[in-house]
Design a protein around this motif. Structure first.
Motif, PDB file in Angstrom:
ATOM      1  N   CYS A 379       0.786  -1.233   0.000  1.00 55.36           N
ATOM      2  CA  CYS A 379       0.000   0.000   0.000  1.00 55.36           C
ATOM      3  C   CYS A 379       0.818   1.283   0.000  1.00 55.36           C
ATOM      4  N   ASP A 380       2.129   1.193   0.166  1.00 54.00           N
ATOM      5  CA  ASP A 380       2.930   2.420   0.118  1.00 54.00           C
ATOM      6  C   ASP A 380       4.351   2.112  -0.356  1.00 54.00           C
ATOM      7  N   GLY A 381       4.915   3.067  -1.086  1.00 53.90           N
ATOM      8  CA  GLY A 381       6.274   2.948  -1.588  1.00 53.90           C
ATOM      9  C   GLY A 381       7.260   3.668  -0.694  1.00 53.90           C
ATOM     10  N   GLY A 382       8.513   3.253  -0.760  1.00 54.56           N
ATOM     11  CA  GLY A 382       9.534   3.827   0.106  1.00 54.56           C
ATOM     12  C   GLY A 382       9.909   5.254  -0.234  1.00 54.56           C
ATOM     13  N   GLN A 383       9.578   5.700  -1.448  1.00 59.63           N
ATOM     14  CA  GLN A 383       9.971   7.042  -1.863  1.00 59.63           C
ATOM     15  C   GLN A 383       9.315   8.134  -1.020  1.00 59.63           C
ATOM     16  N   ARG A 384       8.215   7.824  -0.353  1.00 58.88           N
ATOM     17  CA  ARG A 384       7.573   8.806   0.531  1.00 58.88           C
ATOM     18  C   ARG A 384       8.044   8.674   1.976  1.00 58.88           C
ATOM     19  N   HIS A 385       9.046   7.851   2.214  1.00 59.95           N
ATOM     20  CA  HIS A 385       9.469   7.567   3.591  1.00 59.95           C
ATOM     21  C   HIS A 385      10.977   7.745   3.800  1.00 59.95           C
ATOM     22  N   THR A 386      11.625   8.499   2.941  1.00 57.51           N
ATOM     23  CA  THR A 386      13.091   8.603   3.038  1.00 57.51           C
ATOM     24  C   THR A 386      13.550   9.458   4.214  1.00 57.51           C
ATOM     25  N   SER A 387      12.688  10.296   4.760  1.00 59.10           N
ATOM     26  CA  SER A 387      13.104  11.124   5.895  1.00 59.10           C
ATOM     27  C   SER A 387      12.935  10.418   7.238  1.00 59.10           C
ATOM     28  N   ARG A 388      12.210   9.283   7.258  1.00 60.93           N
ATOM     29  CA  ARG A 388      11.979   8.582   8.526  1.00 60.93           C
ATOM     30  C   ARG A 388      12.319   7.087   8.399  1.00 60.93           C
ATOM     31  N   PHE A 389      11.448   6.344   7.780  1.00 52.98           N
ATOM     32  CA  PHE A 389      11.582   4.895   7.742  1.00 52.98           C
ATOM     33  C   PHE A 389      12.854   4.436   7.034  1.00 52.98           C
ATOM     34  N   TRP A 390      13.292   5.173   6.021  1.00 53.38           N
ATOM     35  CA  TRP A 390      14.511   4.816   5.287  1.00 53.38           C
ATOM     36  C   TRP A 390      15.673   5.757   5.623  1.00 53.38           C
ATOM     37  N   ASN A 391      15.606   6.387   6.755  1.00 52.81           N
ATOM     38  CA  ASN A 391      16.666   7.283   7.216  1.00 52.81           C
ATOM     39  C   ASN A 391      17.370   6.659   8.428  1.00 52.81           C
ATOM     40  N   PRO A 392      18.623   6.210   8.290  1.00 49.80           N
ATOM     41  CA  PRO A 392      19.297   5.543   9.416  1.00 49.80           C
ATOM     42  C   PRO A 392      19.437   6.445  10.635  1.00 49.80           C
ATOM     43  N   ASP A 393      19.612   7.733  10.430  1.00 54.43           N
ATOM     44  CA  ASP A 393      19.727   8.637  11.578  1.00 54.43           C
ATOM     45  C   ASP A 393      18.440   8.634  12.399  1.00 54.43           C
ATOM     46  N   PHE A 394      17.295   8.579  11.714  1.00 52.02           N
ATOM     47  CA  PHE A 394      16.028   8.560  12.430  1.00 52.02           C
ATOM     48  C   PHE A 394      15.759   7.184  13.035  1.00 52.02           C
ATOM     49  N   VAL A 395      15.946   6.144  12.242  1.00 41.54           N
ATOM     50  CA  VAL A 395      15.636   4.782  12.704  1.00 41.54           C
ATOM     51  C   VAL A 395      16.510   4.381  13.888  1.00 41.54           C
ATOM     52  N   VAL A 396      17.800   4.662  13.791  1.00 43.37           N
ATOM     53  CA  VAL A 396      18.743   4.267  14.843  1.00 43.37           C
ATOM     54  C   VAL A 396      18.831   5.341  15.925  1.00 43.37           C
ATOM     55  N   GLY A 397      19.038   6.588  15.490  1.00 49.06           N
ATOM     56  CA  GLY A 397      19.282   7.657  16.448  1.00 49.06           C
ATOM     57  C   GLY A 397      18.072   8.046  17.262  1.00 49.06           C
ATOM     58  N   GLU A 398      16.899   8.141  16.632  1.00 44.68           N
ATOM     59  CA  GLU A 398      15.709   8.607  17.341  1.00 44.68           C
ATOM     60  C   GLU A 398      14.814   7.471  17.828  1.00 44.68           C
ATOM     61  N   ARG A 399      14.748   6.372  17.065  1.00 49.97           N
ATOM     62  CA  ARG A 399      13.865   5.271  17.456  1.00 49.97           C
ATOM     63  C   ARG A 399      14.587   4.153  18.196  1.00 49.97           C
ATOM     64  N   GLY A 400      15.920   4.178  18.157  1.00 49.11           N
ATOM     65  CA  GLY A 400      16.678   3.168  18.892  1.00 49.11           C
ATOM     66  C   GLY A 400      16.621   1.774  18.299  1.00 49.11           C
ATOM     67  N   LEU A 401      16.374   1.685  16.998  1.00 49.41           N
ATOM     68  CA  LEU A 401      16.306   0.394  16.324  1.00 49.41           C
ATOM     69  C   LEU A 401      17.647   0.054  15.683  1.00 49.41           C
ATOM     70  N   VAL A 402      17.726  -1.129  15.115  1.00 46.59           N
ATOM     71  CA  VAL A 402      18.953  -1.603  14.474  1.00 46.59           C
ATOM     72  C   VAL A 402      18.804  -1.499  12.960  1.00 46.59           C
ATOM     73  N   TRP A 403      19.771  -0.870  12.313  1.00 46.88           N
ATOM     74  CA  TRP A 403      19.790  -0.798  10.852  1.00 46.88           C
ATOM     75  C   TRP A 403      20.384  -2.101  10.332  1.00 46.88           C
ATOM     76  N   PRO A 404      19.644  -2.906   9.564  1.00 47.41           N
ATOM     77  CA  PRO A 404      20.117  -4.234   9.159  1.00 47.41           C
ATOM     78  C   PRO A 404      21.422  -4.171   8.367  1.00 47.41           C
ATOM     79  N   ALA A 405      22.355  -5.025   8.748  1.00 51.09           N
ATOM     80  CA  ALA A 405      23.615  -5.138   8.007  1.00 51.09           C
ATOM     81  C   ALA A 405      23.412  -6.058   6.806  1.00 51.09           C
ATOM     82  N   GLU A 406      24.269  -5.919   5.818  1.00 55.39           N
ATOM     83  CA  GLU A 406      24.153  -6.717   4.596  1.00 55.39           C
ATOM     84  C   GLU A 406      24.182  -8.208   4.899  1.00 55.39           C
ATOM     85  N   LYS A 407      25.036  -8.625   5.829  1.00 52.23           N
ATOM     86  CA  LYS A 407      25.148 -10.055   6.158  1.00 52.23           C
ATOM     87  C   LYS A 407      23.876 -10.591   6.798  1.00 52.23           C
ATOM     88  N   ASP A 408      23.148  -9.716   7.501  1.00 46.12           N
ATOM     89  CA  ASP A 408      21.903 -10.153   8.133  1.00 46.12           C
ATOM     90  C   ASP A 408      20.833 -10.489   7.099  1.00 46.12           C
TER      91      ASP A 408
END
Length: 423
Positions: A379-408
């Motif tokens: 229902c939604d494409g990533g192009q509308r989410h680059t400032s939050r959901f696809w932004n590592p600074d937001f995902v890791v820095g503000e939400r405290g989540l893990v940015w998946p590594a390539e090996k994962d």
């Protein structure tokens, strides 16, 4: 405003907007100057519905005003402004707060359509642009402006549209074999409309003795953190731990997901929580879910207490069930992992809601027999989410989540989502 011309007194309408929030006032002015039909479309939305409305309304000459909560990506508001919309961004808060984006959108509608605050401005500053400076300003301006509040959460045209289009499309493409339909709920219109159609067709085929699957399709809600709909489906009470008195915040930002999850039961979602009665013998006509939607629409106007469950009272063998059968929780981290896996292995650049839908579909599929068809919605494409959901600074820095590594992303997706133990 009093003014004197040639010794005669002349009274012009006073344009006093001091009691209107500046951002709301500016959005209304944008819509007033944009409309070519005297019509203005207004909606409170997390973004996607507003973009769809603007894409349809603007080319037809209507002005558009969209009210957004501030937990949405900046790409959405920027896109809406490019489409010519008046955009208002408000703090994210409970629906009981007058500042909730849906309540603000309704208030904008009242200012234009009910209280007629902008009739004089429209005549003096907009119509004169088209009629020329010689047009006469009359004391009581005509009520030319027409504003429409879409109210997607409680407008049952929402669920009807999916019952009449999306549901039949899915049923047709899979030749009627749908074992489960799994997705999140923003308004609940898609989940309930599609689910209602699929179940209705299953019961219809049972009566005709042409059913190819032994059990009705399972309709499953996918719910993000902070939403109360999970407990509404599971236990009949719309509540989330984030709503507890000790921890409740006025402005809540409980999940990374945008546009899904609610702290209330909307009219559209509520249809999925009411028991529907299906006749089970071959000579009967099933109590149509579509007809019940129509009855609910009429009863909502006449008597808001009437529910679907008391509209149809059978006198023959029946089976009762709700449209929404079950609910599952999906975490923000699972959604992030799923989105990165899809981009790496499928080339799909998806947004947060789609990622949660697919996680939920995989959870349900992992519990079912091989060969079952599990359907969800991208229902939604990533192009509308680059400032939050696809932004590592937001995902890791503000939400405290893990940015998946390539090996994962090279491992088993079920293990990456931590659902392999469910099989």
């Amino acid at each position: 405003v009093n003014c004197t011309r040639n010794g005669d007194g002349e009274i012009s309408p006073s344009l006093d907007f001091s009691n209107v929030d500046p951002s709301i006032h500016q959005a209304i002015l944008i819509a007033l100057h944009a409309t070519k039909t005297h019509g203005i479309v207004i909606e409170g939305t997390s973004g996607s519905t507003g973009i769809s409305l603007a894409s349809l309304a603007s080319p037809r000459g209507h002005g558009v005003i969209v009210v957004l909560p501030d937990d949405q990506s900046t790409q959405k508001s920027a896109f809406l402004k490019k489409l010519g919309c008046g955009v208002v961004v408000v703090k994210n808060c409970s629906i009981s707060n007058p500042g909730h984006y849906v309540n603000v959108a309704k208030r904008v509608w009242e200012l234009i359509e009910v209280e007629r605050h902008y009739d004089a401005y429209y005549q003096k500053h907009v119509l004169r642009e088209y009629c020329g400076s010689n047009s006469t300003l009359i004391k009581t301006p005509p009520k030319l402006l027409k504003a429409a509040f879409m109210n997607q959460f409680d407008n049952l045209a929402n669920v009807v549209s999916h019952y009449t289009t999306t549901g039949p499309e899915i049923h047709s493409q899979l030749d009627g074999k749908v074992n489960a339909f799994v997705m999140s709920a923003g308004t609940g219109g898609t989940l309930v409309g599609v689910g209602g159609y699929l179940k209705e067709k299953w019961w219809e085929n049972c009566r005709r003795k042409c059913q190819h699957q032994s059990t009705p399709p399972k309709i499953v809600l996918v719910d993000p953190p902070g939403s109360s709909l999970f407990n509404k489906v599971k236990y009949g009470v719309a509540y989330a731990p984030q709503q507890s008195e000790r921890s409740l915040r006025r402005h809540r930002y409980d999940t990374l997901a945008e546009g899904i999850g609610l702290d209330r039961v909307t009219a559209n979602f509520g249809l999925g929580c009411d028991e529907i009665t299906w006749k089970t013998y071959s000579n009967s006509k099933c109590a149509s879910f579509g007809n019940q939607i129509a009855l609910r629409s009429n009863s909502c106007i006449k008597n808001g207490s009437t529910t679907v469950s008391n509209i149809f009272i059978p006198k023959s063998p029946t089976c009762k069930s709700k449209i929404v059968d079950d609910a599952i929780r999906v975490t923000d981290q699972q959604a992030v992992n799923m989105a990165h896996y899809l981009l790496r292995h499928e080339g799909l650049f998806v947004g947060s809601s789609t990622a949660m839908n697919i996680v939920g579909a995989m959870m349900v599929a992992s519990r079912m027999e091989p060969g079952c068809n599990v359907v969800t919605v991208v229902c939604d494409g990533g192009q509308r989410h680059t400032s939050r959901f696809w932004n590592p600074d937001f995902v890791v820095g503000e939400r405290g989540l893990v940015w998946p590594a390539e090996k994962d992303l090279e491992g088993n997706i079920l293990e990456l989502l931590d659902i392999s133990h469910q099989i």
